[in-house]
Design an enzyme around this catalytic site. Structure first.
Site, PDB file in Angstrom:
ATOM      1  CG  HIS A   1      -1.823   1.154   1.277  1.00  0.00           C
ATOM      2  ND1 HIS A   1      -3.520   1.001   1.665  1.00  0.00           N
ATOM      3  CD2 HIS A   1      -2.319   2.235   0.881  1.00  0.00           C
ATOM      4  CE1 HIS A   1      -3.655   1.878   2.092  1.00  0.00           C
ATOM      5  NE2 HIS A   1      -3.755   3.076   1.314  1.00  0.00           N
TER       6      HIS A   1
ATOM      7  CG  LEU B   1       5.519   4.893  -6.119  1.00  0.00           C
ATOM      8  CD1 LEU B   1       5.312   4.176  -7.154  1.00  0.00           C
ATOM      9  CD2 LEU B   1       5.975   5.079  -5.008  1.00  0.00           C
TER      10      LEU B   1
ATOM     11  CG  ASN C   1      -4.842   7.485  -4.599  1.00  0.00           C
ATOM     12  OD1 ASN C   1      -4.200   6.590  -4.856  1.00  0.00           O
ATOM     13  ND2 ASN C   1      -5.544   8.196  -3.627  1.00  0.00           N
TER      14      ASN C   1
ATOM     15  CG  ASP D   1      -2.339   4.897   3.008  1.00  0.00           C
ATOM     16  OD1 ASP D   1      -2.516   5.171   2.847  1.00  0.00           O
ATOM     17  OD2 ASP D   1      -3.612   5.557   4.294  1.00  0.00           O
TER      18      ASP D   1
END
EC number: 3.5.2.3
Length: 428
Positions: free
Chosen positions: A56, A59, A90, A303
């Site tokens: 997760h 970048l 995203n 994350d």
């Protein structure tokens, strides 16, 4: 490529051994190894782990190169001991087509600091209304197997069911950002005593837990795989534990920051502590640590969410959500899990390398440190202690919640298929 002899390392925290690398693979592991002309890395007292794998990572490229690029993000990954990262969808444009995921995949190959496996969007534009090109992304050069609308929840149960049915055909997995949007409208932090005192909109635990409960039941009904992103509450732990007891094919991740930080830090109104899902209570932190230790939570995922200075250096309500994490993750896990006795280093390797590689089907990663295996390795000075200085980060962004905080451990070397990407704490 010349041979490398890692001398005297504690492999997975065990007895000191030598590890001989020849080209891209491990040639031998044992005591008293030698190799004429080999580069020698003295590793006495240090812990050797398989290269870390992050399921997760954000970048940001394409579209938000002011926050991060594939180059800077993979350099940050190598600095943190990672040899493979999974890049969330995203971006701008969203990674919802074969063309975009192939672009990200090839950028990772070009830069060479770690392997980059793109995650494909579940729905077109992350809008939650129409399935993206899941099959085309899987069949592309990127070979996508993990799909997620992370940053947004796939809140439509019919769409989620269809996604689970679709990926089942090729053994894929849907990674859900569990957040019921109607329950989190205007939410700014964890709903509880602190939010009430500060007058900030509360983010209830049930917003996460209700989606997880629905999705594990959908996965059971369909007979497919579901992965829960950044699980953050004690209630979520109990739902996942129940689902696993029923034999439902569910896996879950926890971030380092949810294992260490609590919503009490929001009293400072410092936006560096604003994150999605929000920092929770001490009770939640304790439950998450225990669940990671007992295997209810399968893996640690960073994350890693970089943001430029202007998106964080503002009032709380206007600030972006997210924290960088690749370069501090292993240190936080050492403090929260190893030094507390909840995990040994073999357990860390399981949750930060073996299992995430298995869930994401990262070929050549998460392999044992043994002869014949790819030389994807991380060497850690576990005796080191130092304060976090984001000025030295390889990431393009500096939004870390640990600035000035003393953390244990430091990655000194990282090897990707036998090629050093980090030597003595410095990127090659």
């Amino acid at each position: 490529m010349s041979k490398i002899l890692i001398r005297g390392a504690k492999v997975l925290g065990g007895e000191p051994q030598d590890v001989l690398i020849d080209g891209a693979v491990i040639e031998a592991v044992g005591a008293g190894l030698s190799a004429e002309g080999a580069e020698v890395v003295e590793a006495a007292g240090k812990v050797l782990l398989p290269g870390l794998v992050d399921l997760h990572t954000h970048l940001r490229e394409p579209g938000r190169e002011d926050s991060e690029t594939v180059l800077t993000g993979t350099r940050a990954a190598a600095s943190g001991g990672y040899t493979a990262v999974f890049a969330m969808a995203n971006t701008f444009p969203v990674a919802d087509t074969a063309g975009v995921v192939e672009q990200v995949y090839r950028l990772g190959q070009e830069h060479g600091y770690c392997d980059v496996q793109p995650i494909g969007a579940v729905t077109v534009g992350l809008e939650g209304r129409k399935l993206a090109e899941l099959g085309a992304m899987h069949e592309s050069a990127a070979g996508v197997t993990v799909f997620s609308d992370d940053g947004k929840c796939v809140d439509d149960a019919v769409i989620m069911r269809r996604a689970l049915e679709y990926v089942k055909a090729f053994g894929g997995v849907v990674a859900q950002h569990a957040q019921e949007p109607r329950l989190t409208e205007g939410a700014q932090m964890n709903e509880g005593v602190v939010s009430a005192e500060l007058g900030l909109g509360g983010w209830p635990a049930v917003a996460e837990e209700s989606i997880i409960a629905r999705d594990v039941l959908l996965a059971e009904h369909v007979g497919s795989r579901v992965h829960i992103c950044h699980l953050s509450t004690a209630g979520s732990v109990e739902i996942v534990r129940w689902a696993k007891s029923r034999g439902i094919d569910v896996t879950a991740e926890v971030t380092p920051h949810h294992l260490l930080l609590t919503d009490e830090l929001v009293r400072s109104y410092n936006p560096v502590y604003k994150v999605n899902p929000p920092l929770r209570t001490e009770r939640d932190v304790h439950a998450l640590r225990e669940a990671l230790a007992d295997g209810t939570i399968d893996i640690v995922a960073t994350d890693h969410a970089p943001h430029p200075h202007e998106d964080k250096d503002c009032e709380w309500a206007a600030a972006a959500m997210g924290m960088v994490g690749l370069e501090t993750a292993l240190s936080v896990i050492q403090e929260t899990m190893v030094e507390t006795g909840l995990l040994d280093w073999a357990g860390v390797a399981s949750r930060m390398s073996f299992k995430p590689a298995l869930i994401g089907q990262a070929k050549g990663h998460g392999r044992p440190v043994s002869a014949g295996e790819p030389a994807n390795l991380t060497l850690v000075d576990t005796e080191y202690r130092g304060s976090v200085d984001p000025a030295g980060f390889a990431s393009r962004s500096r939004n870390t919640p640990y600035e000035g905080r003393e953390l244990p451990g430091r990655v000194t070397h990282t090897w990707l298929r036998g090629k050093a990407t980090l030597v003595d704490g410095k990127l090659t």
